[in-house]
Design a protein around this motif. Structure first.
Motif, mmCIF file in Angstrom:
data_model
loop_
_atom_site.group_PDB
_atom_site.id
_atom_site.type_symbol
_atom_site.label_atom_id
_atom_site.label_comp_id
_atom_site.label_asym_id
_atom_site.label_seq_id
_atom_site.Cartn_x
_atom_site.Cartn_y
_atom_site.Cartn_z
ATOM 1 N N ARG A 36 1.384 47.180 3.932
ATOM 2 C CA ARG A 36 1.387 46.543 2.492
ATOM 3 C C ARG A 36 2.364 45.417 2.366
ATOM 4 O O ARG A 36 1.990 44.483 1.776
ATOM 5 C CB ARG A 36 1.887 47.656 1.345
ATOM 6 C CG ARG A 36 0.823 48.848 1.235
ATOM 7 C CD ARG A 36 1.289 49.917 0.419
ATOM 8 N NE ARG A 36 0.323 50.730 0.179
ATOM 9 C CZ ARG A 36 0.111 51.905 0.856
ATOM 10 N NH1 ARG A 36 1.053 52.326 1.883
ATOM 11 N NH2 ARG A 36 -0.938 52.702 0.929
ATOM 12 N N PRO A 94 -8.224 49.499 3.937
ATOM 13 C CA PRO A 94 -7.884 49.055 2.555
ATOM 14 C C PRO A 94 -6.502 49.275 2.449
ATOM 15 O O PRO A 94 -6.151 50.745 2.691
ATOM 16 C CB PRO A 94 -8.803 49.707 1.607
ATOM 17 C CG PRO A 94 -9.330 50.727 2.370
ATOM 18 C CD PRO A 94 -9.661 50.407 3.651
ATOM 19 N N TRP A 95 -5.578 48.623 1.788
ATOM 20 C CA TRP A 95 -4.314 48.805 1.724
ATOM 21 C C TRP A 95 -3.633 48.685 0.307
ATOM 22 O O TRP A 95 -3.448 47.652 -0.142
ATOM 23 C CB TRP A 95 -3.205 48.363 2.779
ATOM 24 C CG TRP A 95 -3.241 48.523 4.159
ATOM 25 C CD1 TRP A 95 -4.245 48.106 5.079
ATOM 26 C CD2 TRP A 95 -2.456 49.628 4.651
ATOM 27 N NE1 TRP A 95 -3.742 48.608 6.325
ATOM 28 C CE2 TRP A 95 -2.871 49.503 6.009
ATOM 29 C CE3 TRP A 95 -1.394 50.353 4.189
ATOM 30 C CZ2 TRP A 95 -2.249 50.308 6.919
ATOM 31 C CZ3 TRP A 95 -0.898 51.310 5.207
ATOM 32 C CH2 TRP A 95 -1.300 51.154 6.597
ATOM 33 N N PRO A 96 -4.019 49.695 -0.486
ATOM 34 C CA PRO A 96 -3.562 49.550 -1.926
ATOM 35 C C PRO A 96 -2.102 48.852 -2.288
ATOM 36 O O PRO A 96 -1.227 49.341 -1.683
ATOM 37 C CB PRO A 96 -3.661 51.040 -2.619
ATOM 38 C CG PRO A 96 -4.501 51.880 -1.545
ATOM 39 C CD PRO A 96 -4.417 51.092 -0.195
ATOM 40 N N GLY A 97 -2.228 47.844 -2.709
ATOM 41 C CA GLY A 97 -1.010 47.338 -3.135
ATOM 42 C C GLY A 97 -0.450 46.105 -2.299
ATOM 43 O O GLY A 97 0.501 45.299 -2.572
ATOM 44 N N TRP A 117 2.063 43.260 -9.831
ATOM 45 C CA TRP A 117 1.162 44.315 -9.079
ATOM 46 C C TRP A 117 2.170 45.474 -8.630
ATOM 47 O O TRP A 117 3.086 45.294 -7.827
ATOM 48 C CB TRP A 117 0.725 43.621 -7.925
ATOM 49 C CG TRP A 117 -0.338 42.486 -8.452
ATOM 50 C CD1 TRP A 117 -1.429 42.606 -9.179
ATOM 51 C CD2 TRP A 117 -0.057 41.037 -8.392
ATOM 52 N NE1 TRP A 117 -1.945 41.647 -9.763
ATOM 53 C CE2 TRP A 117 -1.227 40.551 -9.045
ATOM 54 C CE3 TRP A 117 0.758 40.147 -7.696
ATOM 55 C CZ2 TRP A 117 -1.574 38.920 -9.131
ATOM 56 C CZ3 TRP A 117 0.520 38.753 -7.813
ATOM 57 C CH2 TRP A 117 -0.359 38.242 -8.499
ATOM 58 N N LEU A 127 3.676 48.267 -6.184
ATOM 59 C CA LEU A 127 3.489 48.842 -4.825
ATOM 60 C C LEU A 127 4.317 50.125 -4.823
ATOM 61 O O LEU A 127 5.289 50.310 -5.184
ATOM 62 C CB LEU A 127 4.474 47.787 -4.071
ATOM 63 C CG LEU A 127 4.446 48.147 -2.604
ATOM 64 C CD1 LEU A 127 3.196 47.988 -1.716
ATOM 65 C CD2 LEU A 127 5.629 47.087 -1.751
ATOM 66 N N ARG A 128 3.416 51.171 -4.316
ATOM 67 C CA ARG A 128 3.913 52.644 -4.504
ATOM 68 C C ARG A 128 3.499 53.067 -3.090
ATOM 69 O O ARG A 128 2.478 53.233 -2.472
ATOM 70 C CB ARG A 128 3.070 53.480 -5.404
ATOM 71 C CG ARG A 128 3.200 52.800 -6.992
ATOM 72 C CD ARG A 128 4.571 53.096 -7.524
ATOM 73 N NE ARG A 128 4.667 52.531 -8.775
ATOM 74 C CZ ARG A 128 5.166 51.412 -9.201
ATOM 75 N NH1 ARG A 128 5.465 50.546 -8.298
ATOM 76 N NH2 ARG A 128 5.168 51.063 -10.270
ATOM 77 N N GLU A 129 4.746 53.745 -2.508
ATOM 78 C CA GLU A 129 4.518 54.146 -1.059
ATOM 79 C C GLU A 129 5.212 55.548 -0.967
ATOM 80 O O GLU A 129 6.322 55.643 -1.390
ATOM 81 C CB GLU A 129 5.164 53.053 0.029
ATOM 82 C CG GLU A 129 4.621 51.919 0.216
ATOM 83 C CD GLU A 129 4.972 51.124 1.276
ATOM 84 O OE1 GLU A 129 6.275 51.196 1.394
ATOM 85 O OE2 GLU A 129 4.341 50.250 2.018
#
Length: 536
Positions: A403, A429-432, A492, A494-496
């Motif tokens: 990300r 796909p990498w959300p964030g 935006w 960013l949650r990991e």
């Protein structure tokens, strides 16, 4: 059986089966300690396990967590078909010295034509014993079976006992021998499941069906399985043509303790290796180096080349591997101490170096291309730098997954390939993640910056992504003068790893354009702001 069918039936087959071969191959490669409770893991499930692991309750098909719960000291080894095939090749070569005409069905399973071997050794029992003896000289365990077909001989080998590893099915009795076996022995899970739902549980039940009805219901694959169940496996034994050995090895007696001595002695061997490849019309692009010392340690690693290996390239790889001496990348080291650099004594004298081409290509395909490709002069210069400064001195970029922008670029040594699966991770796909176009300047370590709202207070974003005020002031250095934020976009989220209390991460991203005409990608976390990249 009709005369026509009898004439079409291939001659009797001798099959050798090596139990738990993927695990045996991992042990031969030095990845599994002796007498350890170990298992080969494939797709998160136990594919093969050792006898100590089975004694602790581990079985095939278990999930990794359940297997570890039953056996906490379980050694996990990932499945590697290339390793299984590579370690099986010396076994096949040893077998061909006793009983020629070997066909490799898969690593750990091979077949031979029984009549010729039986005539040479006087009987089928003598032929099977000679094959088992050739394997036993390598210190390996195998089971043998002889029957009218390859499938029946394989089942006979699997049904043999440790104290009686050879089982011979009398001519014409293969169908009777196969009759009580379950339909799962066919090796086709789909057909076996269908047969079970139809109430056909044994091969005898399946063999009793008319062939025409089997073809209409199960198709060509089902008809082939039906022939195997009746003991009429149409597959002939097709012996392989033994390939010319491409690998080269050199033994040192006594062992050498200096890297420069080893490199000097290895030069003629490397030249012979490349000359043999040229005679075969091949070019090596991936080379496996095995180094063994007299203390029982072994270092093994695969080395890549963007063009093709020459004698000097092979010698350089051996030198670098001796200098590193540890498990780096795909290296596996099973010894006492790491070897030291050139000019210093090694921890243990080296007694053997083996060079094995692991990936080859047609020689004509490795010539310099008209457009693109790697310029040979550039490649030579970069390798010279690596020789002088070390293997990790020249790096090339490869796309990776992640990300953060810094995570999406992986640096690997020149000539090496990125770790397996890297390109696949990059395409996922990498959300964030930031969508393209990406910034031109990405900071290896994010730079601390200051971002203020229109109330002149540090900008804050709550847990739901709401802003207390709009971004108004920005400073690329917390102590420098402020710049006006002309335009901005975000935040935006960013949650990991939200499920991990210690490893979780909550951050926000902004794109801003300041009064100096510079565009920035900012990352905010725990009330602080960093510049992740700049749009140039």
């Amino acid at each position: 059986m009709s005369p026509a069918a009898g004439s079409a039936q291939p001659p009797r087959a001798l099959v050798l089966w090596f139990p738990d071969w993927p695990l045996v191959a991992a042990h031969l490669a030095g990845e599994v300690p002796d007498h350890a409770a170990a298992a080969v893991i494939e797709k998160g499930l136990v594919a093969v396990c050792s006898a100590p692991a089975r004694a602790a309750g581990v079985a095939r098909g278990l999930r990794v967590r359940e297997a570890q719960a039953r056996c906490p000291e379980l050694v996990k080894v990932p499945a590697d078909p290339e390793r299984s095939a590579r370690e099986f090749e010396p076994v096949v070569r040893a077998l061909e010295t006793a009983v020629p005409g070997v066909q490799v069905l898969r690593p750990g399973l091979c077949a031979l034509r029984a009549p010729g071997a039986a005539r040479y050794y006087g009987s089928e029992h003598g032929a099977g014993g000679a094959a088992l003896e050739a394997v036993a000289r390598l210190g390996l365990e195998a089971r043998a079976g002889i029957a009218d077909s390859v499938f029946a001989a394989e089942q006979a080998a699997r049904g043999s006992q440790e104290l009686s590893p050879l089982r011979i099915v009398e001519p014409g009795a293969s169908a009777r021998f196969l009759a009580p076996l379950p339909v799962a022995a066919l090796g086709d899970a789909r057909i076996a499941s269908l047969l079970m739902r139809l109430g056909l549980r044994t091969l005898e039940d399946f063999a009793a069906l008319p062939a025409a009805e089997v073809r209409s219901r199960f198709g060509a694959e089902g008809l082939a399985a039906h022939a195997r169940a009746r003991g009429r496996d149409p597959r002939p034994v097709v012996p392989r043509v033994p390939p010319e050995p491409l690998d080269r090895s050199v033994d040192f007696e006594p062992g050498l303790e200096r890297i420069d001595q080893i490199a000097f002695a290895l030069r003629p061997v490397a030249e012979d290796l490349v000359a043999g490849l040229v005679r075969a019309g091949l070019a090596c692009t991936q080379l496996r180096v095995q180094i063994t010392d007299d203390a029982g340690g072994r270092s093994e690693r695969s080395w890549g080349h963007p063009h093709q290996f020459g004698p000097g390239d092979a010698v350089d790889r051996v030198r670098w591997q001796l200098q590193s001496g540890g498990p780096e990348g795909t290296a596996r080291h099973r010894g006492r101490q790491p070897w030291l650099s050139t000019g210093e004594a090694l921890a243990a004298p080296v007694v053997q170096v083996r060079l094995a081409p692991e990936r080859v290509d047609l020689l004509g395909r490795r010539t310099q291309t008209l457009f693109g490709g790697v310029d040979e002069r550039l490649d030579h210069g970069l390798h010279r730098l690596q020789t002088m400064l070390g293997h990790g001195s020249v790096l090339q970029a490869a796309a990776a997954g992640g990300r953060l922008l810094a995570e999406r670029c992986l640096l690997v040594p020149w000539g090496e390939e990125a770790p397996p699966g890297t390109s696949d991770l990059a395409s996922r796909p990498w959300p964030g993640a930031v969508p393209p176009p990406l910034p031109a300047t990405v900071f290896a370590d994010p730079l601390p910056v200051a971002l203020f709202g229109d109330d002149s207070r540090p900008l804050e974003v709550d847990g739901r992504g709401h802003l207390a005020s709009a971004p108004a002031w920005f400073s690329p250095d917390p102590g420098a003068a402020r710049r006006v934020v002309r335009s901005w976009a975000g935040p935006w989220p960013l949650r990991e790893r939200w499920w991990d209390a210690e490893g979780s991460r909550r951050a926000e991203r902004f794109q801003i354009l300041d009064s100096e005409g510079e565009a920035w990608l900012l990352l905010g976390e725990d009330g602080r702001w960093w510049a992740e990249a700049r749009y140039d």
